[in-house]
Design a protein around this motif. Structure first.
Motif, PDB file in Angstrom:
ATOM      1  N   LEU A  20       4.785  12.906  10.648  1.00 52.73           N
ATOM      2  CA  LEU A  20       3.924  11.758  11.493  1.00 52.73           C
ATOM      3  C   LEU A  20       4.058  10.627  11.311  1.00 52.73           C
ATOM      4  O   LEU A  20       4.436   9.629  12.066  1.00 52.73           O
ATOM      5  N   LEU A  21       4.015  10.133   9.825  1.00 52.13           N
ATOM      6  CA  LEU A  21       4.120   8.821   9.589  1.00 52.13           C
ATOM      7  C   LEU A  21       5.647   8.209  10.020  1.00 52.13           C
ATOM      8  O   LEU A  21       5.595   7.097  10.248  1.00 52.13           O
ATOM      9  N   TYR A  22       6.465   9.016   9.675  1.00 58.47           N
ATOM     10  CA  TYR A  22       7.962   8.789   9.875  1.00 58.47           C
ATOM     11  C   TYR A  22       7.980   8.526  11.125  1.00 58.47           C
ATOM     12  O   TYR A  22       8.821   7.501  11.698  1.00 58.47           O
ATOM     13  N   GLU A  23       7.480   9.519  12.336  1.00 65.18           N
ATOM     14  CA  GLU A  23       7.675   9.302  13.557  1.00 65.18           C
ATOM     15  C   GLU A  23       6.921   7.747  14.119  1.00 65.18           C
ATOM     16  O   GLU A  23       7.282   7.299  14.980  1.00 65.18           O
ATOM     17  N   PRO A  72       6.083   4.708  -0.225  1.00 68.41           N
ATOM     18  CA  PRO A  72       5.580   3.090   0.347  1.00 68.41           C
ATOM     19  C   PRO A  72       5.222   2.966   1.845  1.00 68.41           C
ATOM     20  O   PRO A  72       6.488   3.467   2.576  1.00 68.41           O
ATOM     21  N   LEU A  73       4.245   2.404   2.159  1.00 65.49           N
ATOM     22  CA  LEU A  73       3.925   2.319   3.572  1.00 65.49           C
ATOM     23  C   LEU A  73       4.246   0.950   4.053  1.00 65.49           C
ATOM     24  O   LEU A  73       4.214  -0.200   3.360  1.00 65.49           O
ATOM     25  N   ARG A  74       4.595   0.706   5.133  1.00 61.41           N
ATOM     26  CA  ARG A  74       4.934  -0.481   6.091  1.00 61.41           C
ATOM     27  C   ARG A  74       3.788  -1.064   6.443  1.00 61.41           C
ATOM     28  O   ARG A  74       4.091  -2.117   7.144  1.00 61.41           O
ATOM     29  N   THR A  75       2.510  -0.929   6.104  1.00 62.66           N
ATOM     30  CA  THR A  75       1.246  -1.565   6.448  1.00 62.66           C
ATOM     31  C   THR A  75       1.208  -2.975   6.203  1.00 62.66           C
ATOM     32  O   THR A  75       1.444  -3.249   5.237  1.00 62.66           O
ATOM     33  N   PRO A  76       0.961  -3.624   7.166  1.00 59.62           N
ATOM     34  CA  PRO A  76       0.961  -5.041   7.046  1.00 59.62           C
ATOM     35  C   PRO A  76      -0.294  -5.420   5.905  1.00 59.62           C
ATOM     36  O   PRO A  76      -1.265  -4.854   5.734  1.00 59.62           O
ATOM     37  N   ILE A  77       0.201  -6.585   5.222  1.00 62.96           N
ATOM     38  CA  ILE A  77      -0.643  -7.009   3.942  1.00 62.96           C
ATOM     39  C   ILE A  77      -2.328  -6.952   4.642  1.00 62.96           C
ATOM     40  O   ILE A  77      -3.290  -6.673   4.066  1.00 62.96           O
ATOM     41  N   LEU A  79       0.761  -1.107  -0.130  1.00 63.32           N
ATOM     42  CA  LEU A  79      -0.010   0.092  -0.156  1.00 63.32           C
ATOM     43  C   LEU A  79       0.943   1.180   0.030  1.00 63.32           C
ATOM     44  O   LEU A  79       1.969   1.222   0.709  1.00 63.32           O
ATOM     45  N   ASP A  80       0.492   2.160  -0.688  1.00 61.58           N
ATOM     46  CA  ASP A  80       1.636   3.380  -0.935  1.00 61.58           C
ATOM     47  C   ASP A  80       0.533   4.623  -0.710  1.00 61.58           C
ATOM     48  O   ASP A  80      -0.771   4.484  -0.948  1.00 61.58           O
ATOM     49  N   LEU A  81       1.405   5.722  -0.393  1.00 61.99           N
ATOM     50  CA  LEU A  81       0.631   7.011  -0.168  1.00 61.99           C
ATOM     51  C   LEU A  81       1.103   8.095  -1.235  1.00 61.99           C
ATOM     52  O   LEU A  81       2.492   8.232  -1.073  1.00 61.99           O
ATOM     53  N   VAL A 115      -2.819  15.474  10.906  1.00 65.95           N
ATOM     54  CA  VAL A 115      -3.858  14.786  10.255  1.00 65.95           C
ATOM     55  C   VAL A 115      -4.773  15.755   9.505  1.00 65.95           C
ATOM     56  O   VAL A 115      -5.372  15.395   8.511  1.00 65.95           O
ATOM     57  N   PHE A 116      -5.035  17.085  10.229  1.00 63.54           N
ATOM     58  CA  PHE A 116      -5.795  18.024   9.617  1.00 63.54           C
ATOM     59  C   PHE A 116      -5.024  18.838   8.728  1.00 63.54           C
ATOM     60  O   PHE A 116      -5.343  19.378   7.716  1.00 63.54           O
TER      61      PHE A 116
END
Length: 336
Positions: free
Chosen positions: A280-283, A214-219, A135-137, A271-272
């Protein structure tokens, strides 16, 4: 005590009046002069009630009645699917799971010569859920660095990508206004698209600065998000919803889907004011953290590769050339 009560009533009434005037201006009956005339009558009525101020109970009752009428009108505004839509949002997408297949109708794959000159193309596509690989952002900047447009894109091991951008569904002749977006001015719309459409439009046509992470989100979670998106996309065919610039926009809606699949995320102003969402995603270790954040951010800019790829069928592959894809997070096994 009575004076304090009067001041409190006046403040609440003035705030409610300001909101009501804006709501009437943007969403009231057309032409706008009619709405503004009603708004002026509302202001004069509230001022007269406050100026009289005696007795206080009667004044409060009169104000409640006035704003109850505004509230009843506001509640009567319903989203619709049958307006005279702009061509780029004319077709509603559909998403249905059939076994291992995700069947998607009305995937947008336009060819753009300019933002207003394009060849429409709506396609039906299928994706194998068992081949979901990531999943990508995308984050796209068109003005203030504090605000970005966010797009999620699901990657499949057979080379397919499915991008979904949450936007406003505008009518012909209608322009986007961030302020109007708070006042039921637009329906919400999920642009389900080929990346050559929804990403290339921003990089190559609008010349926005676009970042790809690219996100590290589990499949498992990426799949859950996709299925939750699919439910919303299909639901909008039967029951349209209004876009809201604060609570139902391109980013806050993503986090609504995150919550829907049972994932908690810290409340954060980024987020807003989402132009710094990547920070934030890096943190949170959701994107690559093997390098300092400024290096990760600089490396995420895809404009040069997108412009070079242009209409190449391998657009998605070429914009990812050289990107570091961090290892996906692995969920712990369910306790037995």
């Amino acid at each position: 005590m009575r004076r304090v009560l009067l001041v409190l009533v006046a403040v609440v009434a003035l705030v409610a009046t300001a909101w009501s005037v804006a709501a009437l201006h943007f969403s009231g009956p057309r032409p706008v002069l009619l709405s503004d005339g009603i708004a002026l009558a509302l202001v004069l009525t509230v001022v007269a009630i406050l100026a009289r101020g005696q007795p206080i109970g009667l004044a409060i009752g009169a104000l409640v009645a006035v704003f109850a009428l505004v509230g009843a009108w506001w509640s009567s505004l319903e989203p619709r699917n049958d307006r005279n839509w702009q061509p780029d949002v004319a077709q509603l997408p559909g998403m249905e799971v059939v076994g291992d297949l995700l069947v998607v109708t009305n995937v947008r794959n336009f060819t753009y010569r300019s933002e207003t000159d394009f060849t429409p193309r709506w396609e039906n596509r299928t994706y194998e859920l068992s081949k979901l690989s990531g999943l990508d952002l995308f984050m796209s900047y068109w003005g203030s660095p504090s605000i970005a447009h966010t797009i999620l894109s699901w990657d499949f091991s057979d080379g397919k990508h499915l991008a979904i951008s949450i936007e406003t569904r505008k009518e012909k002749g209608e322009e986007y206004s961030a302020i109007a977006g708070f006042f039921k001015q637009y329906e919400i719309y999920y642009v389900v698209a080929d990346e050559r459409d929804v990403v290339r439009l921003r990089t190559n046509v609008r010349k926005e600065e676009v970042h790809l992470y690219p996100l590290r989100t589990p499949i498992e979670r990426a799949k859950g998000m996709l299925l939750d998106y699919a439910a919303s996309v299909s639901g909008l065919q039967q029951q349209p919803e209004f876009y809201n610039a604060a609570t139902g926009n391109c980013t806050t809606t993503i986090f609504t889907h995150v919550k829907n699949i049972g994932v908690t995320f810290p409340f954060d102003r980024r987020v807003f004011l989402n132009g710094t969402l990547d920070e934030l995603l890096y943190e949170q270790h959701i994107i690559d953290v093997t390098r300092p954040f400024p290096e990760v951010r600089q490396a995420s800019i895809i404009n040069a590769r997108a412009e070079a790829a242009d209409e190449d069928p391998a657009f998605s592959e070429r914009i990812r050339d050289g990107l570091i894809r961090p290892p996906l997070l692995v969920l712990p096994p369910d306790p037995q």
